[in-house]
Write a protein that holds these residues in place. Structure first.
Motif, PDB file in Angstrom:
ATOM      1  N   SER A   1     -39.142  59.393  35.706  1.00 20.41           N
ATOM      2  CA  SER A   1     -40.298  59.926  35.090  1.00 20.41           C
ATOM      3  C   SER A   1     -40.285  61.335  35.591  1.00 20.41           C
ATOM      4  O   SER A   1     -41.341  61.869  36.438  1.00 20.41           O
ATOM      5  N   PRO A   2     -39.600  62.370  35.303  1.00 19.65           N
ATOM      6  CA  PRO A   2     -39.710  63.713  35.678  1.00 19.65           C
ATOM      7  C   PRO A   2     -40.894  64.581  34.960  1.00 19.65           C
ATOM      8  O   PRO A   2     -41.238  65.447  35.460  1.00 19.65           O
ATOM      9  N   SER A   3     -41.064  63.993  33.954  1.00 25.81           N
ATOM     10  CA  SER A   3     -42.399  64.482  33.233  1.00 25.81           C
ATOM     11  C   SER A   3     -43.358  63.360  32.808  1.00 25.81           C
ATOM     12  O   SER A   3     -43.029  62.390  32.888  1.00 25.81           O
ATOM     13  N   SER A   4     -44.612  63.885  32.404  1.00 22.41           N
ATOM     14  CA  SER A   4     -45.475  62.901  31.983  1.00 22.41           C
ATOM     15  C   SER A   4     -44.981  62.241  30.716  1.00 22.41           C
ATOM     16  O   SER A   4     -45.282  60.913  30.567  1.00 22.41           O
ATOM     17  N   TYR A   5     -44.195  62.735  30.086  1.00 20.44           N
ATOM     18  CA  TYR A   5     -43.446  61.992  28.724  1.00 20.44           C
ATOM     19  C   TYR A   5     -42.607  61.095  28.955  1.00 20.44           C
ATOM     20  O   TYR A   5     -42.589  59.890  28.325  1.00 20.44           O
ATOM     21  N   HIS A   6     -41.772  61.160  30.080  1.00 18.31           N
ATOM     22  CA  HIS A   6     -41.010  60.240  30.513  1.00 18.31           C
ATOM     23  C   HIS A   6     -41.738  59.143  31.019  1.00 18.31           C
ATOM     24  O   HIS A   6     -41.368  58.024  31.110  1.00 18.31           O
ATOM     25  N   ALA A   7     -42.579  59.607  32.011  1.00 16.39           N
ATOM     26  CA  ALA A   7     -43.417  58.565  32.586  1.00 16.39           C
ATOM     27  C   ALA A   7     -44.129  57.545  31.666  1.00 16.39           C
ATOM     28  O   ALA A   7     -44.113  56.180  31.690  1.00 16.39           O
ATOM     29  N   ALA A   8     -44.595  58.126  30.542  1.00 14.35           N
ATOM     30  CA  ALA A   8     -45.346  56.966  29.388  1.00 14.35           C
ATOM     31  C   ALA A   8     -44.069  56.243  28.790  1.00 14.35           C
ATOM     32  O   ALA A   8     -44.451  55.120  28.528  1.00 14.35           O
ATOM     33  N   ALA A   9     -42.991  56.909  28.556  1.00 15.86           N
ATOM     34  CA  ALA A   9     -42.049  55.894  28.091  1.00 15.86           C
ATOM     35  C   ALA A   9     -41.594  55.020  29.153  1.00 15.86           C
ATOM     36  O   ALA A   9     -41.294  53.823  28.641  1.00 15.86           O
ATOM     37  N   GLU A  10     -41.464  55.232  30.241  1.00 20.43           N
ATOM     38  CA  GLU A  10     -41.200  54.252  31.316  1.00 20.43           C
ATOM     39  C   GLU A  10     -42.061  53.157  31.500  1.00 20.43           C
ATOM     40  O   GLU A  10     -41.918  52.040  31.591  1.00 20.43           O
ATOM     41  N   ILE A  11     -43.494  53.664  31.272  1.00 22.65           N
ATOM     42  CA  ILE A  11     -44.316  52.414  31.269  1.00 22.65           C
ATOM     43  C   ILE A  11     -44.145  51.743  30.042  1.00 22.65           C
ATOM     44  O   ILE A  11     -44.212  50.287  30.251  1.00 22.65           O
ATOM     45  N   SER A  12     -44.019  52.307  28.968  1.00 26.21           N
ATOM     46  CA  SER A  12     -43.746  51.576  27.645  1.00 26.21           C
ATOM     47  C   SER A  12     -42.581  50.492  27.938  1.00 26.21           C
ATOM     48  O   SER A  12     -42.695  49.361  27.471  1.00 26.21           O
ATOM     49  N   ARG A  13     -41.513  50.995  28.291  1.00 31.05           N
ATOM     50  CA  ARG A  13     -40.033  50.238  28.345  1.00 31.05           C
ATOM     51  C   ARG A  13     -40.313  49.067  29.443  1.00 31.05           C
ATOM     52  O   ARG A  13     -39.782  48.028  28.988  1.00 31.05           O
ATOM     53  N   ARG A  14     -40.961  49.302  30.583  1.00 23.98           N
ATOM     54  CA  ARG A  14     -41.106  48.305  31.496  1.00 23.98           C
ATOM     55  C   ARG A  14     -42.237  47.120  30.969  1.00 23.98           C
ATOM     56  O   ARG A  14     -41.792  45.984  31.091  1.00 23.98           O
ATOM     57  N   ALA A  15     -43.086  47.574  30.191  1.00 21.32           N
ATOM     58  CA  ALA A  15     -44.396  46.740  29.799  1.00 21.32           C
ATOM     59  C   ALA A  15     -43.321  45.815  28.706  1.00 21.32           C
ATOM     60  O   ALA A  15     -43.609  44.610  28.468  1.00 21.32           O
ATOM     61  N   GLN A  16     -42.523  46.346  27.678  1.00 21.67           N
ATOM     62  CA  GLN A  16     -41.946  45.854  26.604  1.00 21.67           C
ATOM     63  C   GLN A  16     -40.903  44.952  27.319  1.00 21.67           C
ATOM     64  O   GLN A  16     -40.727  43.522  26.875  1.00 21.67           O
ATOM     65  N   ALA A  17     -40.199  45.157  28.290  1.00 18.54           N
ATOM     66  CA  ALA A  17     -39.487  44.323  28.875  1.00 18.54           C
ATOM     67  C   ALA A  17     -40.035  43.049  29.540  1.00 18.54           C
ATOM     68  O   ALA A  17     -39.511  41.946  29.540  1.00 18.54           O
ATOM     69  N   ALA A  18     -41.253  43.145  29.955  1.00 13.46           N
ATOM     70  CA  ALA A  18     -42.170  42.080  30.249  1.00 13.46           C
ATOM     71  C   ALA A  18     -42.743  41.365  29.076  1.00 13.46           C
ATOM     72  O   ALA A  18     -43.659  40.373  29.393  1.00 13.46           O
ATOM     73  N   GLY A  19     -42.703  41.645  27.838  1.00 12.52           N
ATOM     74  CA  GLY A  19     -42.846  40.874  26.683  1.00 12.52           C
ATOM     75  C   GLY A  19     -44.177  41.317  25.894  1.00 12.52           C
ATOM     76  O   GLY A  19     -44.861  41.000  25.179  1.00 12.52           O
ATOM     77  N   PHE A  20     -44.626  42.706  26.577  1.00 13.88           N
ATOM     78  CA  PHE A  20     -45.704  43.378  25.985  1.00 13.88           C
ATOM     79  C   PHE A  20     -45.339  43.862  24.456  1.00 13.88           C
ATOM     80  O   PHE A  20     -44.039  44.426  24.233  1.00 13.88           O
ATOM     81  N   VAL A  21     -46.505  43.927  23.479  1.00 18.69           N
ATOM     82  CA  VAL A  21     -46.038  44.224  22.225  1.00 18.69           C
ATOM     83  C   VAL A  21     -46.528  45.873  21.968  1.00 18.69           C
ATOM     84  O   VAL A  21     -47.745  46.107  22.381  1.00 18.69           O
ATOM     85  N   PRO A  22     -45.571  46.722  21.641  1.00 20.41           N
ATOM     86  CA  PRO A  22     -46.005  48.158  21.257  1.00 20.41           C
ATOM     87  C   PRO A  22     -46.729  48.244  20.129  1.00 20.41           C
ATOM     88  O   PRO A  22     -46.497  47.542  19.097  1.00 20.41           O
ATOM     89  N   LEU A  23     -47.802  48.912  20.280  1.00 14.63           N
ATOM     90  CA  LEU A  23     -48.778  49.083  19.062  1.00 14.63           C
ATOM     91  C   LEU A  23     -48.851  50.603  18.682  1.00 14.63           C
ATOM     92  O   LEU A  23     -48.570  51.753  19.570  1.00 14.63           O
ATOM     93  N   ASP A  24     -48.890  50.762  17.517  1.00  9.29           N
ATOM     94  CA  ASP A  24     -48.788  52.035  16.897  1.00  9.29           C
ATOM     95  C   ASP A  24     -50.028  52.684  16.220  1.00  9.29           C
ATOM     96  O   ASP A  24     -50.690  51.721  15.643  1.00  9.29           O
ATOM     97  N   GLU A  25     -50.623  53.810  17.116  1.00  9.02           N
ATOM     98  CA  GLU A  25     -51.961  54.053  16.601  1.00  9.02           C
ATOM     99  C   GLU A  25     -51.927  54.448  14.944  1.00  9.02           C
ATOM    100  O   GLU A  25     -53.143  54.290  14.661  1.00  9.02           O
ATOM    101  N   ALA A  26     -51.336  54.746  14.294  1.00  8.88           N
ATOM    102  CA  ALA A  26     -51.083  55.047  13.010  1.00  8.88           C
ATOM    103  C   ALA A  26     -51.099  53.769  12.154  1.00  8.88           C
ATOM    104  O   ALA A  26     -51.007  53.692  10.894  1.00  8.88           O
TER     105      ALA A  26
END
Length: 434
Positions: free
Chosen positions: A24-49
């Motif tokens: 997570s060298p940037s906030s964008y990488h941190a957000a992506a890493e949160i999503s990656r770890r969550a999805q690896a644990a079975g979380f479903v990604p939601l699209d705001e649109a």
């Protein structure tokens, strides 16, 4: 030198924190890493649109720019179920790449940067730094980019400034522009170097870059050191330490044991006031909570009832007592590294803690079996603030401000105790079920 043994679980947590920071060298990488770890644990990604299909028993994650929100909905959740929110931020003080970023002189190629937030400028000198963030091509496609070790802000030698040890003063424009290489500036292109590192592996054409948000980050790996390897040094502990602790607590929670809808809200732009679409002063959290409660059949009345029973644990790092400057701290309240999570208190509501929030947090620490301590500022030294007061003001949810004690806050490389991130995460986990 004797030292208290560090539990293996604490060491494992610190090592995983190191991996999170490195990713997570940037906030964008941190957000992506949160999503990656969550999805690896079975979380479903939601699209705001898109329309959201949310139901009791579900786990979800949504990303907005450099912010991310992860949610666990208990199987028994209904229209008036309250929320337990673990609030953090993903950005860190440093530097951000300017427009027309390729510059230089005297055969040195440099990058043009501006100061982001309030970094300790001297701490960024003479370190191998990287450029990281996102580029967006003219067709609207976003790419994460990071160069790895690529830049350095060189300090002037003592031979050329004999008074440097009497007081270093850095001009934010003239003295903070990092060097990247050697040669003619006309032959160099910082954006081309970034474009070649795009996350899809193929890179992008620099001519297609329509915009970018790129920061400078310390590239040195986090590590344990010191007597008994009880100390932990890392860049971006402010505030990836709290973000990782919160995410770890939520991913490890039993949905059926939650007393409310569990939420990790990791915002961007806290270091510059939180005023953005992905900051705590923006609508991101309110948008997500309204859509979640709506999917559970909540009316506006139901939502107000849920908010009235909700709690936000706002977590950001705080100041451990500095052994070389003890007079800068309150004489009666001395939070120490290794002493467990700190409860932040401020009479002027720079922190949002009140008596009810303090009691809830102390109960969570007791339930988790971790020590706790209080932080309040010396009256002559105003404290900073957090997302806590902003969240309380925007939503009317009770907020308690907490964190982990560190030294060298806003340095390119900060310092904490190995046990404290683990203590904080355990207390957060207890707050989710308490």
């Amino acid at each position: 030198m004797p030292s208290t043994p560090i539990p293996e679980a604490a060491r494992a947590h610190a090592e995983d924190l190191g991996a999170f920071v490195t990713a997570s060298p940037s906030s964008y990488h941190a957000a992506a890493e949160i999503s990656r770890r969550a999805q690896a644990a079975g979380f479903v990604p939601l699209d705001e649109a898109a329309a959201w299909d949310v139901a009791p028993g579900g786990r979800y994650v949504v990303v907005r720019d450099g912010a991310a929100i992860a949610v666990v909905v208990p199987p028994s959740a209904g229209a008036t179920t309250p929320f337990t929110i673990l609030g953090t931020h993903t950005d860190s003080p440093g530097f951000k790449l300017k427009p027309r970023p390729t510059t230089g002189r005297a055969s040195w190629v440099q990058a043009g940067v501006e100061v982001y937030g309030g970094p300790l400028l001297n701490s960024w000198l003479d370190r191998e730094l990287e450029l990281a963030g996102r580029v967006v091509t003219t067709d609207g496609t976003e790419h994460l980019v990071r160069t790895g070790p690529f830049a350095r802000i060189p300090q002037l030698a003592v031979h050329l400034d004999r008074s440097v040890n009497d007081g270093l003063t850095l001009d934010k424009q003239r003295h903070t522009q990092p060097v990247l290489g050697l040669g003619d500036v006309a032959d160099a292109d910082v954006l081309a170097a970034l474009a070649a590192t795009a996350d899809d592996g193929a890179g992008v054409d620099p001519a297609d870059i329509g915009g970018y948000d790129v920061v400078v980050a310390d590239s040195q790996a986090p590590r344990a050191f010191g007597a008994g390897e009880a100390l932990w040094a890392s860049g971006r502990l402010d505030n990836l330490l709290s973000t990782h602790a919160a995410l770890t607590a939520l991913l490890g929670a039993d949905p059926a044991a939650l007393t409310g809808i569990g939420v990790v809200a990791a915002f961007d732009h806290e270091e510059i006031g939180s005023g953005s679409r992905s900051g705590a002063a923006g609508p991101f959290l309110a948008d997500v909570l309204e859509r979640l409660s709506g999917a559970l059949g909540a009316t506006a009345e139901d939502r107000h009832r849920a908010y009235a029973a909700s709690l936000c644990v706002s977590s950001d790092v705080g100041h451990a007592v500095h052994p070389n400057y003890p007079e800068r701290h309150d004489p009666a309240n001395h939070p120490v590294a290794g002493g467990g999570p700190i409860l932040k208190i401020n009479a002027n509501q720079r922190y949002a803690t009140d008596a009810h929030g303090a009691a809830r947090w102390q109960a969570a620490c007791a339930a988790a079996g971790v020590p706790s301590q209080e932080f309040v500022s010396n009256n002559t030294i105003p404290c900073g603030s957090t997302i806590g007061p902003i969240t309380a003001t925007r939503l009317g949810i009770r907020v308690v401000d907490v964190g982990a004690a560190i030294l060298s806050m806003h340095s390119a490389r900060e310092l904490t105790a190995v046990v404290d991130p683990w203590y904080l995460s355990r207390a957060m986990g207890a707050a989710l079920v308490g």
